[in-house]
Design a protein around this motif. Structure first.
Motif, PDB file in Angstrom:
ATOM      1  N   GLU A 151       0.884   4.127  -2.952  1.00  0.00           N
ATOM      2  CA  GLU A 151       0.634   5.532  -2.630  1.00  0.00           C
ATOM      3  C   GLU A 151       1.745   6.433  -3.138  1.00  0.00           C
ATOM      4  O   GLU A 151       1.493   7.559  -3.573  1.00  0.00           O
TER       5      GLU A 151
ATOM      6  N   ALA B 172       2.099  -0.367   6.955  1.00  0.00           N
ATOM      7  CA  ALA B 172       0.955  -0.320   6.037  1.00  0.00           C
ATOM      8  C   ALA B 172       0.167   0.957   6.264  1.00  0.00           C
ATOM      9  O   ALA B 172       0.049   1.447   7.388  1.00  0.00           O
ATOM     10  N   SER B 173      -0.376   1.499   5.195  1.00  0.00           N
ATOM     11  CA  SER B 173      -1.209   2.694   5.332  1.00  0.00           C
ATOM     12  C   SER B 173      -2.648   2.292   5.629  1.00  0.00           C
ATOM     13  O   SER B 173      -3.088   1.200   5.270  1.00  0.00           O
ATOM     14  N   THR B 174      -3.367   3.164   6.303  1.00  0.00           N
ATOM     15  CA  THR B 174      -4.782   2.945   6.593  1.00  0.00           C
ATOM     16  C   THR B 174      -5.517   4.262   6.418  1.00  0.00           C
ATOM     17  O   THR B 174      -4.906   5.332   6.394  1.00  0.00           O
TER      18      THR B 174
ATOM     19  N   ASN C 229      -3.643  -3.679  -7.525  1.00  0.00           N
ATOM     20  CA  ASN C 229      -2.195  -3.422  -7.446  1.00  0.00           C
ATOM     21  C   ASN C 229      -1.513  -3.139  -8.789  1.00  0.00           C
ATOM     22  O   ASN C 229      -0.352  -3.499  -8.968  1.00  0.00           O
TER      23      ASN C 229
ATOM     24  N   ARG D 260      -9.907   1.656  -1.006  1.00  0.00           N
ATOM     25  CA  ARG D 260      -9.326   0.412  -0.476  1.00  0.00           C
ATOM     26  C   ARG D 260     -10.092  -0.047   0.760  1.00  0.00           C
ATOM     27  O   ARG D 260     -10.394  -1.240   0.914  1.00  0.00           O
TER      28      ARG D 260
ATOM     29  N   SER E 280       0.823  -1.205   0.000  1.00  0.00           N
ATOM     30  CA  SER E 280       0.000   0.000   0.000  1.00  0.00           C
ATOM     31  C   SER E 280       0.863   1.262   0.000  1.00  0.00           C
ATOM     32  O   SER E 280       0.534   2.261  -0.650  1.00  0.00           O
ATOM     33  N   ARG E 281       1.975   1.236   0.710  1.00  0.00           N
ATOM     34  CA  ARG E 281       2.899   2.383   0.736  1.00  0.00           C
ATOM     35  C   ARG E 281       3.543   2.573  -0.642  1.00  0.00           C
ATOM     36  O   ARG E 281       3.735   3.707  -1.105  1.00  0.00           O
TER      37      ARG E 281
ATOM     38  N   TYR F 265      -7.441   6.892  -2.670  1.00  0.00           N
ATOM     39  CA  TYR F 265      -6.998   5.493  -2.703  1.00  0.00           C
ATOM     40  C   TYR F 265      -7.347   4.793  -1.390  1.00  0.00           C
ATOM     41  O   TYR F 265      -7.865   3.664  -1.389  1.00  0.00           O
ATOM     42  N   ARG F 266      -7.059   5.439  -0.278  1.00  0.00           N
ATOM     43  CA  ARG F 266      -7.321   4.823   1.015  1.00  0.00           C
ATOM     44  C   ARG F 266      -8.819   4.594   1.247  1.00  0.00           C
ATOM     45  O   ARG F 266      -9.215   3.558   1.807  1.00  0.00           O
TER      46      ARG F 266
END
Length: 322
Positions: A153, A292-294, A222, A315, A149-150, A311-312
């Motif tokens: 982004e 991980a991003s949230t 992805n 997702r 995810s990073r 995006y977040r």
């Protein structure tokens, strides 16, 4: 990971006939192989009998043969033979079947369905309206010690360009970020940079900006594209290894000339420019915390982070809807 999605995981050329290919993807230890007709199979890399790694075995015709006791499995994960039982045995051996994952191939990419097999769709994500077989391309992989995810982004981030890439694609010190405008249409997240040199002006709001011809596109879960022009593009698929590792497969597509061999040469040399840019990103992204991003991460985001916020949100919605 977002469940019930087709993840691009590996170039097709890596899985050759007559050989087993062990790989870790989406936190799973897997073995990929082709049967006698070239059909691709993907099963968990563990024999259900005594737990040995199937990838340490070999192909017996169209079957994976366990290195420990010789059990054989087809591309669907069905157990086809147990040598100890004898060839004349009529015993039902289906209880020895190994977990199989649906796989597809498109444009030289292997896709893995991560989720419930019965929910697997016929189509896989790709930029069909932008890239076809008339393009030549080069490709290289790069391992990042970062959550996928990073990595994704980073490729949607227009704020970092003049800072991280100050001597490559970010030359010109265009640090002021207008917008950017962000669209999500027909399953694709789309944005473009509209940065300027800061002379004291007020940045434009996203609604006052437009998506330019040089734009960034992303298809869940992805796969990403940098649409430089209709004849020149960069594509990356971010293959998740586990929660802390991702392999980026970077492709440089070209059809600038009428000659395929010349386009291939341009793509070959374009690979080195892409590698330099990609390594500038890598140096910073691998330092980000949390891994991980949230959606609600505690980060204090900027207006210019609009594509990342979008995006977040998407997702998160996909994770909650499955």
């Amino acid at each position: 990971m977002i469940p019930n999605q087709w993840y691009a995981i590996l170039p097709s050329r890596e899985v050759k006939r007559g050989a087993l290919y062990a790989v870790k993807r989406v936190n799973l230890d897997l073995v990929l192989f082709r049967d006698a007709e070239g059909k691709l199979g993907c099963v968990v890399d563990q024999c259900p009998h005594r737990g040995a790694a199937l990838s340490a075995g070999k192909l017996a015709g169209s079957h994976v043969r366990c290195p420990f006791h010789g059990l054989e499995f087809d591309t669907e994960g069905n157990c086809r033979r147990i040598p100890a039982n004898g060839n004349a045995s009529k015993e039902d051996i289906s209880r020895y079947n190994v977990k199989q994952y649906p796989v597809q191939e498109l444009m030289g990419i292997i896709y893995l369905w991560f989720g419930e097999s019965e929910k697997a769709t016929a189509s896989v994500p790709f930029f069909h309206d932008q890239i076809d077989n008339s393009f030549s391309y080069s490709e290289f992989p790069d391992h990042w010690n970062a959550h996928y995810s990073r990595c994704i982004e980073n490729q949607l981030d227009v704020v970092h360009v003049p800072i991280v890439h100050y001597n490559t694609i970010g030359k010109g010190n265009k640090t002021l970020v207008n917008g950017p405008k962000v669209l999500y249409e027909n399953g694709m997240l789309k944005t473009s940079a509209n940065n300027e040199v800061d002379t004291g002006q007020t940045p434009k709001k996203p609604d006052d900006c437009e998506i330019r011809s040089l734009y960034l596109g992303f298809l869940f879960p992805n796969i990403w594209i940098n649409h430089i022009s209709d004849k020149l593009m960069v594509l990356i698929y971010f293959a998740p290894v586990d929660e802390e590792n991702t392999i980026l497969y970077v492709r440089f597509y070209c059809k600038l000339t009428p000659f395929r061999s010349l386009n291939a040469l341009i793509a070959f040399f374009g690979k080195f420019a892409n590698k330099r840019i990609e390594r500038q990103d890598k140096r910073v992204v691998v330092t980000q915390k949390p891994a991980a991003s949230t959606l609600k991460s505690g980060e204090k985001l900027l207006t210019g982070d609009g594509p990342i916020i979008k995006y977040r949100k998407i997702r998160q919605e996909l994770k909650e809807s499955t």
